[in-house]
Design a protein around this motif. Structure first.
Motif: not given
Length: 428
Positions: A289-290, A266-282
């Motif tokens: 900015x462009x 479950x922790x690994x799954x949420x870590x991937x989802x956190x990465x997805x949100x971070x990428x989305x924000x970037x």
């Protein structure tokens, strides 16, 4: 055709996935971006809410009668029409021009040349040398990559306009495309006697190239218009204010903040989802900015338009903005695609500010749109009993506005505007 499709798929599959998605998001209008985030939130439990502070439906209802004056006299042009409109920028002879136009008409919708050069020469009763010259002219048009005969040539054409380009890239793209697809840096550095840093830069630039440049010239009308920003004058200065929906914020569900007490799966799954949100924000930040940099440049370049209106619109191209910002023109094209801004003159598509120019007899350049507006204005206020001839309009443009163009140019623009000749306008 089959070989080209296989090459493209190889590159696409090997591309960094986040880069592909960032490019994808760059093309979204604000409404499409919000819909996209909400779609992701359905399978990402971390995304609790998407905030954009102002109801888009409310904006639509309060601005439903706003005129989109940017569409005045702007018929929907095909890719072929848009390319032919650029021919005025070329030093082109009467003998070569028909060859160039034939070559443009021989492109497919992706912007690739599908006709063999020998057949092209035969159809135009010309020589291979002249056809090659015509092809070179087509490949100098915007967007860069137009007129390529395969994916490799398309990418090489785009890279040639960048500082990263090196002579060996052409051989790399034609003979060792698999090294690019596999990102085999060591093989490339060894074979071409270069260094890792240089190769990494080249690969990143290749990833940013558009595989179908012709698609950048396809105009798609939105179902409804929601501007990205408002351009207004305050304290004597022109300013840009972006609507909140241009950069929606993502609210995270606090229930999932602590991963310590969760099982590993479950922790690994949420870590991937956190990465997805971070990428989305970037990606959202990059898109914002462009777009902000491009609009700011347009406001600076088209300052006279904002001050005085459509008559003062200046010629402006993607390439000029690209050089100004040091951003690839295909990136800029994606960033402004189907996006609008609110101005005192109405809601305008951002592409409206990219205008082809007409070279005057004195060497100066004027936006063709502005000249058409002046011709329309002169004819609207002419005497109904003694309407202005094309020659008279030519003289008035020179005397009253300092625009010196040929009579045949006046006639061409008048016909494009759907205005009859002076003889047919006479009130009998």
């Amino acid at each position: 055709m089959k070989a080209r499709l296989v090459q493209e798929q190889t590159l696409q599959w090997k591309m960094n996935q986040s880069l592909l998605q960032a490019i994808h998001i760059l093309q979204f209008s604000s409404v499409e971006l919000i819909d996209y985030i909400q779609e992701i939130s359905k399978e990402n439990p971390l995304i609790e809410e998407v905030n954009y502070d102002y109801d888009i439906a409310q904006y639509r209802s309060s601005n439903s009668s706003s005129a989109v004056i940017g569409e005045i006299n702007q018929a929907e042009l095909t890719m072929y029409d848009q390319l032919k409109k650029q021919l005025y920028t070329l030093d082109i002879t009467k003998e070569i021009k028909p060859l160039v136009e034939f070559g443009i008409d021989s492109l497919n919708e992706d912007g690739y040349l599908e006709i063999d050069l020998d057949l092209w020469a035969d159809k135009c009763n010309s020589t291979i040398k002249q056809v090659e010259q015509a092809l070179s002219m087509i490949q100098s048009l915007e967007p860069v990559g137009i007129g390529a005969r395969n994916l490799s040539e398309c990418i090489v054409l785009q890279l040639q306009s960048l500082p990263v380009y090196r002579p060996f890239i052409k051989n790399l793209m034609t003979e060792h495309l698999e090294w690019i697809a596999e990102e085999n840096i060591s093989a490339i550095t060894k074979h071409y006697d270069t260094n890792d840093t240089q190769v990494k830069k080249i690969i990143e630039q290749i990833k940013s190239c558009h595989p179908k440049p012709g698609r950048l010239l396809i105009t798609k009308r939105p179902d409804y218009i929601i501007p990205e920003a408002s351009i207004y004058k305050e304290m004597g200065m022109w300013k840009i204010s972006f609507y909140k929906w241009n950069a929606p914020t993502i609210k995270i569900n606090k229930t999932y903040e602590d991963l310590k007490d969760l099982e590993k799966e479950a922790a690994d799954y949420l870590k991937e989802k956190y990465k997805q949100v971070d990428w989305l924000k970037q990606a959202i930040s990059y898109r914002t900015s462009t777009l902000e940099r491009v609009i700011q440049t347009i406001v600076e370049k088209q300052y006279m338009f904002f001050e005085h209106g459509a008559f003062m619109l200046q010629p402006l191209t993607l390439r000029e903005i690209s050089n100004e910002l040091d951003i690839h023109n295909s990136t800029i094209s994606r960033a402004i695609s189907n996006k609008y801004v609110q101005t005192k003159h109405g809601v305008l598509p951002i592409k409206f500010f990219l205008q082809s120019g007409i070279r005057q007899e004195n060497g100066k350049q004027t936006a063709a749109f502005a000249v058409k507006q002046l011709i329309t204005e002169l004819i609207q206020h002419e005497s109904k009993h003694k309407p202005l001839s094309d020659e008279a309009i030519k003289n008035k443009l020179a005397e009253e506005f300092g625009i010196t163009i040929a009579r045949r140019t006046v006639m061409k623009y008048r016909e494009q505007l759907g205005i009859r000749s002076s003889m047919k306008r006479r009130d009998l």
